[in-house]
Design a protein around this motif. Structure first.
Motif, short mmCIF file in Angstrom:
data_model
loop_
_atom_site.label_atom_id
_atom_site.label_comp_id
_atom_site.label_asym_id
_atom_site.label_seq_id
_atom_site.Cartn_x
_atom_site.Cartn_y
_atom_site.Cartn_z
N ILE A 175 30.04 37.39 26.44
CA ILE A 175 30.22 37.96 28.10
C ILE A 175 30.31 39.28 27.92
O ILE A 175 31.97 39.37 28.71
N VAL A 179 30.20 42.16 33.92
CA VAL A 179 29.61 41.52 34.49
C VAL A 179 30.64 39.87 35.20
O VAL A 179 30.29 39.97 35.62
N ILE A 180 31.60 39.40 34.41
CA ILE A 180 32.27 38.91 33.84
C ILE A 180 33.73 39.26 35.16
O ILE A 180 33.47 38.53 36.49
N ALA A 182 32.79 41.40 37.86
CA ALA A 182 32.34 41.51 38.71
C ALA A 182 31.91 40.63 39.50
O ALA A 182 31.74 40.20 41.08
N VAL A 183 31.69 38.84 38.68
CA VAL A 183 31.57 38.17 39.28
C VAL A 183 33.14 37.55 39.92
O VAL A 183 33.43 36.46 41.18
N LEU A 184 34.45 37.67 39.38
CA LEU A 184 35.63 37.50 39.89
C LEU A 184 35.89 38.24 40.64
O LEU A 184 36.52 37.80 41.53
N ARG A 186 33.85 39.92 43.64
CA ARG A 186 32.89 39.45 44.37
C ARG A 186 33.76 38.41 45.03
O ARG A 186 33.83 38.05 46.24
N ARG A 187 33.85 37.88 44.06
CA ARG A 187 35.11 36.43 44.53
C ARG A 187 36.45 36.78 45.14
O ARG A 187 36.87 35.96 45.76
N LEU A 269 34.53 48.45 38.85
CA LEU A 269 34.53 47.14 39.44
C LEU A 269 34.73 47.45 41.44
O LEU A 269 33.89 48.06 42.24
N LEU A 274 33.31 45.65 44.30
CA LEU A 274 33.29 44.31 43.57
C LEU A 274 34.97 44.03 43.44
O LEU A 274 34.91 43.09 42.77
#
Length: 335
Positions: A175, A179-180, A182-184, A186-187, A269, A274
């Protein structure tokens, strides 16, 4: 049968001791150096690494002393939060090319200019550099700890432990990091920067884990490990007292390069919205906030970008120097 000519013994003409110093026949004295001394000498002879270290030290000292840190006041007179009257359209007062306009060198009140509400941009850039540096070094520490533990356990125990840990590593590798992140991001982007750096460190350990695993697979078969095992040393002692110190070169080099990657990932990021979130700031967030002003007030875009490039390049040069210094295939260093 071989006989020894007494004229070639030590101390006689023609013998290995003739001519004074012990060493080679040319009279040059060769002193045995420890591994640490060899590494230090190779590193100090790497001009790129020394230049990178000087630049990085300059950026760190400038960022943390100018506006202060952790309640300690700095020497810069403007705040990164307090607006001021806009002077000269907010243009930078820094002038380092006097031969173009003939008015001499100038630092001025606002060397990096001012933003659209009058905040001194030098102070704001130094604040962003502080936060980006802190995040990068936290990422380096967390990624190094995780990668070292995963690689050490996989390389030493092999078998199902190796298979399980390497499959987890492969999942993270397949991955894309952005991408990882961006997910983390945002959280967890609204978390304090230390925790945000720790979250990024969780995704940047994979390359170090593979390198440490390879080093452990090689070192676990060496004679000194077999001797320690025969003397009843526990696996924990063998890992941390015998094998890990011999893998420090790989770990240090990889950790250094991870810091450079962390600077770029955090900046990307934050640029995408993000990463770091207001009221905190970072170099990437500054670029994102003032992207629209690139054509009218480009200095709001240039200065954060310049510091990102300086930090990333200097850390990469230091990593190159450390890699060459720890390389056992380097030429012998004489005293």
């Amino acid at each position: 049968m071989t006989t020894t000519d007494p004229r070639t013994t030590a101390g006689e003409p023609g013998g290995p001791g003739a001519g004074g110093d012990a060493g080679d026949a040319s009279g040059l004295s060769v002193v045995a150096l420890s591994q640490g001394q060899l590494v230090r000498r190779r590193f100090l002879r790497h001009r790129g690494a020394l230049g990178g270290m000087a630049v990085l030290l300059f950026v760190v000292v400038l960022a943390f002393t100018s506006i202060g840190f952790a309640g300690i006041p700095g020497w810069w007179g403007y705040s990164y939060t307090q607006p001021n009257p806009i002077v000269g359209g907010g243009r930078p007062t820094l002038d380092l090319v006097p031969w173009l306009d003939g008015d001499g060198l100038a630092w001025g009140d606002h060397p990096f200019g001012q933003d659209n509400i009058g905040i001194d941009y030098f102070a704001l850039t130094m604040r962003g550099a502080q936060r980006s540096l802190i995040i990068a070094f936290v990422v380096g520490v967390v990624a190094t700890v995780i990668g070292t533990l995963v690689g050490a356990l996989a390389g030493y125990y092999r078998g199902w432990v190796d298979a399980l840990l390497m499959r987890v590593t492969d999942v993270f590798i397949t991955i894309p990091v952005i991408v990882i992140g961006a997910v983390l991001g945002r959280r967890f982007g609204a978390l304090p920067i230390f925790l945000f750096g720790a979250v990024l460190g969780v995704i940047l350990w994979t390359s170090l884990a593979r390198l440490v695993r390879g080093s452990f697979l090689s070192l676990r078969e060496k004679e000194f490990v077999e001797a320690a095992r025969a003397m009843g040393a526990s696996s924990t002692r063998i890992i941390f007292k015998h094998i890990l110190p011999n893998s420090l070169g790989v770990i240090i080099v990889s950790a250094t390069l991870t810091i450079a990657v962390a600077i770029l990932v955090e900046s990307a990021l934050s640029y995408l919205g993000l990463g770091v979130r207001p009221p905190e700031t970072s170099l990437g967030l500054l670029i994102s906030n003032y992207e629209a002003a690139f054509t009218t007030r480009p200095w709001l875009f240039w200065w954060p970008g310049l510091f990102i490039v300086l930090i990333a390049l200097s850390v990469n040069f230091i990593g190159d120097g450390l890699r060459d210094a720890f390389d056992p295939r380097q030429a012998r260093v004489r005293s």
